[in-house]
Design an enzyme around this catalytic site. Structure first.
Site, PDB file in Angstrom:
ATOM      1  N   TYR A   1      10.065  18.788   1.333  1.00  0.00           N
ATOM      2  CA  TYR A   1       9.931  19.751   0.235  1.00  0.00           C
ATOM      3  C   TYR A   1       8.550  20.400   0.275  1.00  0.00           C
ATOM      4  CZ  TYR A   1       9.444  21.506  -4.547  1.00  0.00           C
ATOM      5  OH  TYR A   1       9.213  22.297  -5.653  1.00  0.00           O
TER       6      TYR A   1
ATOM      7  N   SER B   1       5.061  26.130  -5.118  1.00  0.00           N
ATOM      8  CA  SER B   1       4.915  24.859  -5.822  1.00  0.00           C
ATOM      9  C   SER B   1       3.486  24.361  -5.678  1.00  0.00           C
ATOM     10  CB  SER B   1       5.884  23.832  -5.216  1.00  0.00           C
ATOM     11  OG  SER B   1       5.558  22.521  -5.597  1.00  0.00           O
TER      12      SER B   1
END
Length: 275
Positions: free
Chosen positions: A171, A158
């Site tokens: 996250y 990500s």
């Protein structure tokens, strides 16, 4: 004949918007694709939608954090298609209880959820889903590749792995671990002729982040507009934007000497300093 015709592929998290697009591409190219997910209804829906094309698609219910569940999924996969040639580790996600309400400590109020208020079990579960949810399937399915003397693993990172996004510490940390683990695996499996790479999608509108980016009136939220202002291409990604890089990284004929890299697919987001 497509390179992927007859290849046996496992896609974890395959019911999500981005991984479903990858699975669909591979099925159309003639691959035998197993979509692994916990949700039976969503999984069977993907299986039905993608079946009947050049390749084959099968849903296998699986919890990537449960070692026995993954082993059972591998047994099911092997009995259905044979050995695993390609593994896409797409399982991941966030938990609201592991996210702060505000971007900085000075913005916090008694009505918001600050860092001190984060639920540690949810924090740990988010870390596990993004990191151990890649470690466990890799540990189990890569044995097929070791036995074959060939294989390809693609992890999903990500933008938040390179510079953590505000509000989502668990996250972000989980995805940062994917970058490190991808490099470690590439070294470990290098002489076994197993390539390990990752893609780092920029900002795509998915089921998971929809409400953070689109308000009740169908307009971009303040956070969405901030993202666009820092994305030189001035748009959100489309799932099809991933297919070219994924095709390249999974194809031994095109990227045979490429391993241990994380490829940003972000519309220039990472290149832009903000000024």
């Amino acid at each position: 004949m497509s390179y992927f015709e007859g290849k046996n592929v496992v896609v974890t998290g395959g019911t999500g918007i981005l991984c479903k697009a990858m699975a669909e591409f591979l099925v159309k190219e003639g691959a035998n694709v197993a979509v692994l997910s916990r949700g039976e209804e969503a999984g069977l829906s993907v299986e039905e939608e993608l079946s009947g094309q050049l390749g084959k698609c099968k849903f296998i219910q699986c919890d990537v954090l449960d070692e026995d569940s993954v082993k059972n999924a591998k047994k099911n996969f092997n009995e259905t298609f044979g050995t695993c040639n390609i593994l896409i580790n797409g399982a991941g996600g966030n938990n609201p209880k592991a996210s702060t309400t505000f971007e900085t400590h000075t913005d916090a109020t008694v009505e918001g959820q600050g860092f001190k208020d984060l639920d540690l079990k949810s924090f740990s579960k988010t870390m596990d889903l993004n990191f151990m949810g890649t470690v466990i399937p890799t540990q189990i399915f890569a044995e097929d590749m070791v036995d074959d003397g060939n294989g390809t693993i693609l992890n999903i990172s990500s933008m938040s792995a390179f510079a953590p996004m505000t509000k989502v510490p668990a996250y972000s940390a989980g995805k940062a671990s994917i970058n490190n683990f991808t490099q470690w695996l590439a070294v470990y499996y290098g002489e076994a002729n197993i390539r390990v790479n990752a893609i780092a999608p920029g900002f795509f509108i998915t089921k998971q982040n929809h409400d953070l980016l689109i308000d009740s009136n169908g307009k971009y939220t303040e956070r969405a507009q901030k993202i666009l202002n820092n994305t030189p291409m001035n748009r959100f990604g489309d799932p099809q934007d991933l297919i070219g890089p994924v095709k390249w990284l999974l194809n031994d004929e095109e990227s045979n000497f490429v391993t241990g890299v994380v490829v940003p697919i972000d519309g220039g987001f990472m290149a832009y300093s903000g000024v």
